[in-house]
Every structure is written in C-alpha cells, then in structure tokens.
Design a protein around this motif. Structure first.
Motif, PDB file in Angstrom:
ATOM      1  N   TYR A  35      -5.052  65.169  42.364  1.00 20.18           N
ATOM      2  CA  TYR A  35      -5.137  64.040  43.296  1.00 20.18           C
ATOM      3  C   TYR A  35      -6.539  63.998  43.888  1.00 20.18           C
ATOM      4  O   TYR A  35      -7.118  65.036  44.188  1.00 20.18           O
ATOM      5  CB  TYR A  35      -4.094  64.225  44.405  1.00 20.18           C
ATOM      6  N   GLY A  37      -7.346  61.118  46.178  1.00 20.47           N
ATOM      7  CA  GLY A  37      -7.283  59.906  46.969  1.00 20.47           C
ATOM      8  C   GLY A  37      -7.537  60.047  48.451  1.00 20.47           C
ATOM      9  O   GLY A  37      -7.132  59.181  49.225  1.00 20.47           O
ATOM     10  N   ASN A  38      -8.184  61.118  48.898  1.00 22.65           N
ATOM     11  CA  ASN A  38      -8.556  61.217  50.314  1.00 22.65           C
ATOM     12  C   ASN A  38      -9.867  61.979  50.460  1.00 22.65           C
ATOM     13  O   ASN A  38     -10.405  62.520  49.496  1.00 22.65           O
ATOM     14  CB  ASN A  38      -7.431  61.869  51.135  1.00 22.65           C
ATOM     15  N   ARG A  41      -9.971  65.810  49.358  1.00 21.10           N
ATOM     16  CA  ARG A  41     -10.071  66.048  47.916  1.00 21.10           C
ATOM     17  C   ARG A  41     -11.466  65.680  47.397  1.00 21.10           C
ATOM     18  O   ARG A  41     -12.001  66.366  46.518  1.00 21.10           O
ATOM     19  CB  ARG A  41      -8.993  65.262  47.171  1.00 21.10           C
ATOM     20  N   GLN A  42     -12.051  64.624  47.937  1.00 18.55           N
ATOM     21  CA  GLN A  42     -13.396  64.259  47.520  1.00 18.55           C
ATOM     22  C   GLN A  42     -14.401  65.350  47.912  1.00 18.55           C
ATOM     23  O   GLN A  42     -15.284  65.715  47.127  1.00 18.55           O
ATOM     24  CB  GLN A  42     -13.804  62.918  48.145  1.00 18.55           C
ATOM     25  N   THR A  68      -9.425  65.406  36.980  1.00 19.55           N
ATOM     26  CA  THR A  68      -8.445  64.937  37.963  1.00 19.55           C
ATOM     27  C   THR A  68      -7.506  63.949  37.289  1.00 19.55           C
ATOM     28  O   THR A  68      -7.955  63.035  36.591  1.00 19.55           O
ATOM     29  CB  THR A  68      -9.136  64.250  39.155  1.00 19.55           C
ATOM     30  N   GLU A  71      -2.683  59.975  38.364  1.00 17.85           N
ATOM     31  CA  GLU A  71      -1.570  59.889  39.308  1.00 17.85           C
ATOM     32  C   GLU A  71      -1.188  61.296  39.765  1.00 17.85           C
ATOM     33  O   GLU A  71      -1.400  62.264  39.058  1.00 17.85           O
ATOM     34  CB  GLU A  71      -0.349  59.233  38.649  1.00 17.85           C
ATOM     35  N   ASN A  72      -0.610  61.371  40.965  1.00 13.49           N
ATOM     36  CA  ASN A  72      -0.156  62.660  41.487  1.00 13.49           C
ATOM     37  C   ASN A  72       1.202  62.992  40.876  1.00 13.49           C
ATOM     38  O   ASN A  72       2.236  62.973  41.543  1.00 13.49           O
ATOM     39  CB  ASN A  72      -0.075  62.606  43.018  1.00 13.49           C
ATOM     40  N   ASP A 194       0.006  60.815  53.663  1.00 14.61           N
ATOM     41  CA  ASP A 194      -0.676  61.142  52.401  1.00 14.61           C
ATOM     42  C   ASP A 194      -2.052  61.771  52.607  1.00 14.61           C
ATOM     43  O   ASP A 194      -2.905  61.722  51.730  1.00 14.61           O
ATOM     44  CB  ASP A 194      -0.825  59.901  51.507  1.00 14.61           C
ATOM     45  N   ALA A 196      -4.432  60.697  54.303  1.00 15.91           N
ATOM     46  CA  ALA A 196      -5.443  59.635  54.228  1.00 15.91           C
ATOM     47  C   ALA A 196      -5.318  58.759  55.476  1.00 15.91           C
ATOM     48  O   ALA A 196      -4.219  58.327  55.823  1.00 15.91           O
ATOM     49  CB  ALA A 196      -5.252  58.795  52.973  1.00 15.91           C
TER      50      ALA A 196
END
Length: 335
Positions: A35, A37-38, A41-42, A68, A71-72, A194, A196
C-alpha cells in the motif's frame, strides 16, 4: 621472531577474532509493499530509496528494488512475492497486507533459500523475521496520556486505520485495553481513516452529527489533521486530538499551541523502519545470526519537543528516523 612470523601470527589472530562472513555485493534484495496511499507509506518508500541507493552504489548489495501492489490485497501481494522468487532475489523485505494470508508465499520463498524480513505489517510464518514496534503499547499510551490530561475522563472518538491489517488491530487492542483500565473514558464512535487525512476527514464529518460532546480523539496516524478540519467545519469545539507525527498535523498543532496553548501528544512508528529491515536482511545474508523478532521503539512527540521535531520533518512528510548499518547492528545485538 621474524617479520614473516609476526605477520603470520597477526593473520592467525585476526582469523580467530573476526568471524568469516559472506560477501553480499552480488546479492539482490526486494521490497514487497502492499500500500502507498498515505504520507507514511510515501515517506517509508523515500527512506528505502535513499538508503538502499547508497548501499548499491557502494557495492554493499547488487540491487534493492521496491515494488508496491496496486491494491491493498493479500492475494495480489502473494503473487508479487511469488514473482520475486522466480526473479531470483536473495532476500525479500515485506510490509504485509495480512499477518497470515501471505504465509504460503513466504514459506515458498524460504523453501527456495530466500531470506524474508517483515516489518510494520509483519507475518506469522515462522521462517520469516519480524521487525515491529509494540503497537498495542502505542495505542495504550494514548489513553495513559489522556488519563493524566483529562482525569475526569469523557467521550472518545476512535479513528482506526486500514481494516484487516494487523497494525490496525494491535493499536485498537491497545486503545481498548487503556479504556478498560480507565473507566472514566467511553468510546462513543469509531471510523476507519485508512491512515490518510482526507479519508479521516470525510469519515469524521460523517459521524459527528450523531455523536455527543467529544473530549478527545484517539488515532493511528495520518488522521489527526483531518479530524481537526472536520470538527472545525462542523463548528464543534476542538477536542484533544492525538496526532500521528505527520507534518500537517504538527504544523496545525504548533499553530493552535501558539494561539491558545493547545496541548496534545503525537506518536507513530518511524517510516525509516524500512531501512532497518533492509540492513537486517543484508546482515542475515552476510552470515550474521539474528533473532527472529526484533522490537524498535515508537517515535513520540510531546508539547516540549514539538518545535524541534517539526524543524526536521519534511513538508508533506512524517517525523522520521532512518537507520544505518551500525544502527541495525545495535538493534540486532540488543538483549
């Protein structure tokens, strides 16, 4: 004693003192991430890229490639790991979508002679190594803090992370344990953010109309600023919101602190734990004996050191610690 004899004795002594380790310069390490998407993680991927590129350029390893999934999904990540086996990687570092659903693919990798090191989202397959903070303790520490700040207690809104991920389950368990010890608090609402801030903001905005007065918001990281925006939009009093070390959260906290003395705390695992996992994998390939479970401390920010941590946090990023080889060796050697 002749010079030749002295040299021979020195070489013999060195051989006795220093263990013969394998050369890892030809070894390839892959990162399997479920994942991105936040901001955490970036930042995790950025830290991996920074540290591993230097290691590759110095010839420590031949490659350290990050992957990566789109999808999770555990099934997608399992397929990704199986592809890594076919591609001939010597070690796979995994941030797992599930502690158990990847175990079959992990076992396939181990059976193929591949070293597997999981971190953050860890796996339960016995052949793999695990690096994590005590997420349950991290959740419980939020209630411990609130019990001191709000001794009379009050209603709590809980913002959880990604549903089905072990990290979310562990932090939630810690929060629940803290509330059971401090009956003056009551969880009156729970949403998934999530990890985020935009997701958290929408989720909190959706549940707020149904909630009584909220004394505090307990979180998992990446959701504090979104929660603050939702309370402001609803024109409701801002509760004590536990933050998760994201730059936008720390900036907002500093603004409120300067304006009226707003006080809270912030806690999360450092995204740079990915670099620790890289060095642990490299050390295992190098012949180092490493215990299967390694624990690192979580990174906590308090009122007194907010400004200090904010100065070193990148815009849009997360308060962070990146690990060197020497740092990893200390963690490995710790009792």
């Amino acid at each position: 004693m002749t010079i030749r004899t002295m040299l021979a004795a020195s070489v013999a002594f060195a051989c006795l003192c220093a263990p013969a380790l394998a050369d890892t310069s030809s070894k390839k390490i892959a990162l399997s991430n479920n994942y991105a998407g936040n901001s955490w993680r970036q930042a995790m991927l950025t830290s991996w890229d920074k540290i591993t590129k230097e290691a590759v350029s110095k010839g420590v390893v031949a490659a350290a490639d990050p992957f990566t999934t789109a999808e999770n999904q555990a099934t997608e990540q399992a397929a990704q790991i199986q592809n890594m086996i076919l591609q001939g990687y010597d070690a796979i570092v995994v941030n797992a979508a599930s502690p158990t659903a990847l175990n079959g693919a992990i076992k396939e990798a181990c059976d193929a002679g591949i070293t597997v090191v999981s971190f953050d989202g860890i796996v339960t397959e016995p052949c793999a190594w695990r690096i994590a903070v005590d997420f349950k303790k991290m959740g419980e520490s939020q209630i411990d803090y609130l019990a001191k700040k709000l001794p009379k207690g009050g209603n709590l809104l809980e913002i959880r992370g990604l549903a089905g991920v072990s990290v979310d389950d562990e932090i939630h368990a810690g929060i629940a344990a803290g509330v059971s010890k401090n009956s003056q608090f009551k969880i009156v609402g729970s949403v998934n953010g999530d990890w985020a801030q935009d997701v958290a903001q929408r989720a909190v905005a959706g549940i707020l109309p149904s909630l009584p007065e909220v004394a505090a918001v307990v979180t998992q990281g990446g959701d504090g600023y979104g929660a603050a925006q939702a309370f402001a939009a609803a024109k409701r009093p801002t509760p004590t919101i536990v933050m998760g070390n994201r730059e936008d959260e720390l900036v907002w906290w500093k603004q409120q602190k300067d304006k009226d003395g707003y006080e809270t705390m912030s806690v999360s695992i450092a995204p740079g734990v990915s670099t620790l996992a890289f060095w642990v994998a490299q050390q295992i390939l190098d012949g180092k004996e490493v215990k299967k479970d390694l624990v690192v401390p979580f990174l906590r920010i308090d009122q007194a050191n907010l400004e200090e941590n904010l100065k070193t946090t990148q815009k849009g990023g997360v308060a962070n610690v990146e690990y060197s080889l020497e740092d990893a060796q200390k963690v490995i050697d710790a009792k």
